[in-house]
Design a protein around this motif. Structure first.
Motif, short mmCIF file in Angstrom:
data_model
loop_
_atom_site.label_atom_id
_atom_site.label_comp_id
_atom_site.label_asym_id
_atom_site.label_seq_id
_atom_site.Cartn_x
_atom_site.Cartn_y
_atom_site.Cartn_z
N GLU A 203 0.78 -1.21 0.05
CA GLU A 203 -0.01 0.02 -0.07
C GLU A 203 1.02 1.12 -0.04
N GLY A 204 0.28 2.16 -0.53
CA GLY A 204 1.33 3.69 -0.92
C GLY A 204 2.33 3.69 -1.59
N VAL A 205 2.84 2.51 -2.34
CA VAL A 205 4.02 2.54 -3.17
C VAL A 205 3.72 3.20 -4.38
N VAL A 206 2.84 3.32 -4.92
CA VAL A 206 2.50 4.03 -6.23
C VAL A 206 2.77 5.65 -5.79
N GLU A 207 2.09 5.98 -4.74
CA GLU A 207 2.10 7.41 -4.44
C GLU A 207 3.55 7.72 -3.93
N THR A 208 4.23 7.08 -3.59
CA THR A 208 5.45 7.19 -2.94
C THR A 208 6.49 7.28 -4.13
N LEU A 209 6.24 6.66 -4.97
CA LEU A 209 7.10 6.45 -6.35
C LEU A 209 6.84 8.05 -7.01
N LEU B 232 0.09 -3.82 -12.39
CA LEU B 232 -0.15 -3.67 -10.91
C LEU B 232 -0.20 -2.32 -10.73
N GLY B 233 -0.34 -1.56 -11.74
CA GLY B 233 -0.75 -0.06 -11.72
C GLY B 233 0.38 0.81 -11.34
N ILE B 234 1.70 0.25 -11.54
CA ILE B 234 2.88 1.20 -11.26
C ILE B 234 3.38 1.76 -12.56
N PRO B 235 3.47 3.03 -12.69
CA PRO B 235 3.94 3.69 -13.97
C PRO B 235 5.30 3.24 -13.89
N SER B 236 5.93 2.89 -15.27
CA SER B 236 7.24 2.68 -15.31
C SER B 236 7.88 2.63 -16.81
N ASN B 237 9.00 2.45 -17.25
CA ASN B 237 9.21 2.18 -18.59
C ASN B 237 10.64 1.30 -18.65
N VAL B 238 10.88 0.49 -19.73
CA VAL B 238 11.81 -0.67 -19.76
C VAL B 238 13.10 0.13 -19.51
N GLU B 239 13.46 1.32 -19.77
CA GLU B 239 14.96 2.00 -19.43
C GLU B 239 15.10 1.99 -17.97
N GLU B 240 14.11 2.06 -17.04
CA GLU B 240 14.20 2.06 -15.72
C GLU B 240 14.31 0.83 -14.94
N ILE B 241 14.31 -0.22 -15.63
CA ILE B 241 14.22 -1.56 -15.14
C ILE B 241 15.50 -2.10 -15.37
N PHE B 242 16.15 -2.68 -14.40
CA PHE B 242 17.49 -3.57 -14.55
C PHE B 242 17.39 -4.85 -13.80
N GLY B 243 17.49 -5.84 -14.42
CA GLY B 243 17.25 -7.17 -13.69
C GLY B 243 18.54 -7.87 -13.83
N SER B 244 18.86 -9.18 -13.16
CA SER B 244 19.95 -9.59 -13.16
C SER B 244 20.07 -10.57 -14.36
N ALA B 245 18.96 -10.84 -15.29
CA ALA B 245 19.13 -11.49 -16.53
C ALA B 245 19.61 -10.67 -17.56
N TYR B 246 19.40 -9.23 -17.45
CA TYR B 246 19.82 -8.24 -18.41
C TYR B 246 21.38 -8.02 -17.97
N SER B 247 21.47 -8.08 -16.61
CA SER B 247 23.05 -7.70 -16.20
C SER B 247 23.97 -8.71 -16.82
N VAL C 290 13.19 2.44 7.35
CA VAL C 290 11.94 2.88 7.48
C VAL C 290 11.43 1.50 7.43
N ASP C 291 10.03 1.71 8.56
CA ASP C 291 9.29 0.34 8.25
C ASP C 291 8.67 -0.08 6.89
N LYS C 292 8.32 0.73 6.13
CA LYS C 292 7.95 0.27 4.85
C LYS C 292 8.05 1.67 4.01
N LEU C 293 8.09 1.35 2.69
CA LEU C 293 8.70 2.33 1.78
C LEU C 293 7.70 3.42 1.61
N SER C 294 6.29 3.24 1.78
CA SER C 294 5.58 4.24 1.87
C SER C 294 5.25 5.35 3.09
N ASP C 295 6.41 4.86 3.93
CA ASP C 295 6.58 5.84 5.02
C ASP C 295 7.17 7.07 4.51
N LEU C 296 7.78 7.27 3.49
CA LEU C 296 8.26 8.08 2.90
C LEU C 296 7.49 9.12 2.37
#
Lengths: 312, 312
Positions: free
Chosen positions: B44-50, B81-96, B299-305
């Motif tokens: 909860e609150g992660v989308v708003e935090t981002l 999951l309703g989180i706005p993003s784009n391929v360029e800001e994703i970095f996975g270990s398969a890509y690495s 923090v307890d959770k990311l959305s605390d920010l």
């Protein structure tokens, strides 16, 4: 090799040394893979060598870490390969594990079920000791993991509350679903046992992942190490001694691996250890300063002992 | 914790400390599992935090060790999951891993093929770098091992002579046949890589065997350790830095695991590290004297920010 450690005596071709060696012992504990056979190929002269030992009144006991076969199945293999034997002289890690669970662990209800990773040999031996188990060769566990599995394993609804022990052995049908079940049981406090922790499994003159590799993912994800029931575990030596009433001083362990067979004999304070070079370990390994174990004797191959017959 | 090591600063509920924290950085590298979501559940609150971070001009980069998905597949997950993003800001270990193979390892013919243990994510990223591979999700490897396999793997006749590298990642279809192939390639000199060596894989609020568990049987049977391309490997940090031209001093790593995320940020000499308590590691772990890594903030959770928004 430290200066206090005598070099192993090389017996191949030395008829009088071989006869002296044989005379020192009443019981020969013999590893199978890499000593008697490799996969389904029996090494030349092995049958005659076993007959020679028996004809001189020696007891032969086959002590193997391979848990995929029960003693009955081993007997079939021996018979099929033309090696005379009987169930009573066969001692596998599946049997050793079952003895450990029933007579030492003595799991109390309601947590007295075993979750098995492994083949039919383990199941047969557990049954012979009256131990209930799940997993193993059950087709219900030989499939891909599903989202429902993830959910039911995480919340525990798919787990059997009676499981109090995870026993892992060599499993040719290892998969993520079985590992996931085992991990959940371990995280909930199940006792962690392994039939053995061999790093490799010799087959068709090659090396394949051993039973130790099967339990490694669980060791890595739990941080726990299993009690291993195969060689070099002295739990197995105690079981062998209990069954055969052997005099350790008059017993010799014969094997191809320093880290399991030879260490097993040395830790068990047997009268002698004999390494053969038809399997995993090479001469260079016991000549290294950090050798895990150094045999008292060695031959190129088990049938080199047959030369002793020349002087009879 | 050693006296020279300052205690992590607790930000939850402290609006001015949160604002100061956010102002210190231009780039936030964020782990996904245990930070953004657990399995398919978004915290909860992660989308708003981002959105808050981005609205303040911060760059967000998702750095994940999960190799089962490609960046494209990750993007689908984010979007679903309703989180706005784009391929360029994703970095996975398969890509690495793919970047490492193509730009650093530079396998030369005729040994330039990769044997893959893992899911489609690895395959997609290898393809995107033009690397040829076998194994992976190929149904030919999703079956039981046969006597013919044992023979052909041992004598090498079933092996592809062009394989010069084994890459192991999380594989929900791991089996003995794949492990046996990988072992033979490694014994014949293939380079050993792992997308990552996480001990567990968080899913459905539970823990499952991680990618490290998949490569462990190979580590145990070969005695070799893989080069791991996921966090905390600095090979991954170098790749992230190369791609995003980030100023390390103005970059903060956010994660739930001390042994991967926080260590990754510290070893990479980033300006800061933030631990969240919604995943694997607990506060007690960095308070222990033998803590593998200690975060600068928690923090307890990311959305605390998100509380920072109160003062905007």
């Amino acid at each position: 090799m430290g200066s206090s450690m005598p070099s192993p005596k090389y017996l191949t071709g030395d008829v009088s040394a071989i006869n002296e060696f044989i005379d020192r012992f009443d019981v020969f504990l013999l590893d199978c893979d890499g000593v008697i056979w490799s996969g389904d190929h029996v090494f030349e002269g092995v049958v005659e060598t076993l007959e020679l030992l028996r004809s001189r009144g020696k007891k032969t006991v086959f002590v193997t870490n391979n848990s995929t076969k029960s003693r009955q199945e081993y007997l079939k293999k021996f018979t099929g390969l033309g090696i005379p034997s009987n169930v009573e002289e066969i001692f596998g890690s599946a049997y050793s594990s079952s003895i450990y669970i029933s007579r030492i662990l003595k799991l109390a209800p309601p947590k007295n079920k075993v979750f098995v990773i492994g083949e039919a040999g383990i199941e047969h031996e557990l049954k012979s000791e009256g131990i209930s188990f799940i997993g193993g060769t059950d087709p219900a566990y030989r499939r891909d993991i599903t989202p429902e599995d993830f959910k039911g394993l995480a919340d525990g609804s798919l787990l059997d509350p009676e499981v109090g022990c995870v026993l892992a052995g060599l499993d040719f049908h290892i998969n993520y679903l079985k590992l996931s079940h085992a991990l959940q049981y371990l995280r909930r406090g199940a006792v962690f046992l392994a039939t053995n922790v061999d790093s490799t499994f010799p087959m068709s003159h090659g090396f394949f992942p051993g039973a130790g590799g099967i339990s490694m993912p669980l060791v890595y994800s739990t941080g726990q190490k299993p009690v291993a029931l195969g060689k070099p575990s002295q739990a197995m030596m105690d079981a062998v001694e209990g069954k055969f009433q052997l005099d350790r001083e008059r017993t010799c362990m014969v094997g191809d691996r320093l880290d399991t067979d030879i260490k097993f004999g040395i830790d068990g304070k047997l009268g002698g250890t004999l390494a053969v070079l038809t399997g995993v370990s090479k001469k260079e390994q016991w000549e290294a300063t950090d050798a895990v174990a150094v045999p008292a004797y060695y031959v190129d191959k088990l049938s080199d002992l047959y030369a002793a017959a020349a002087r009879q």
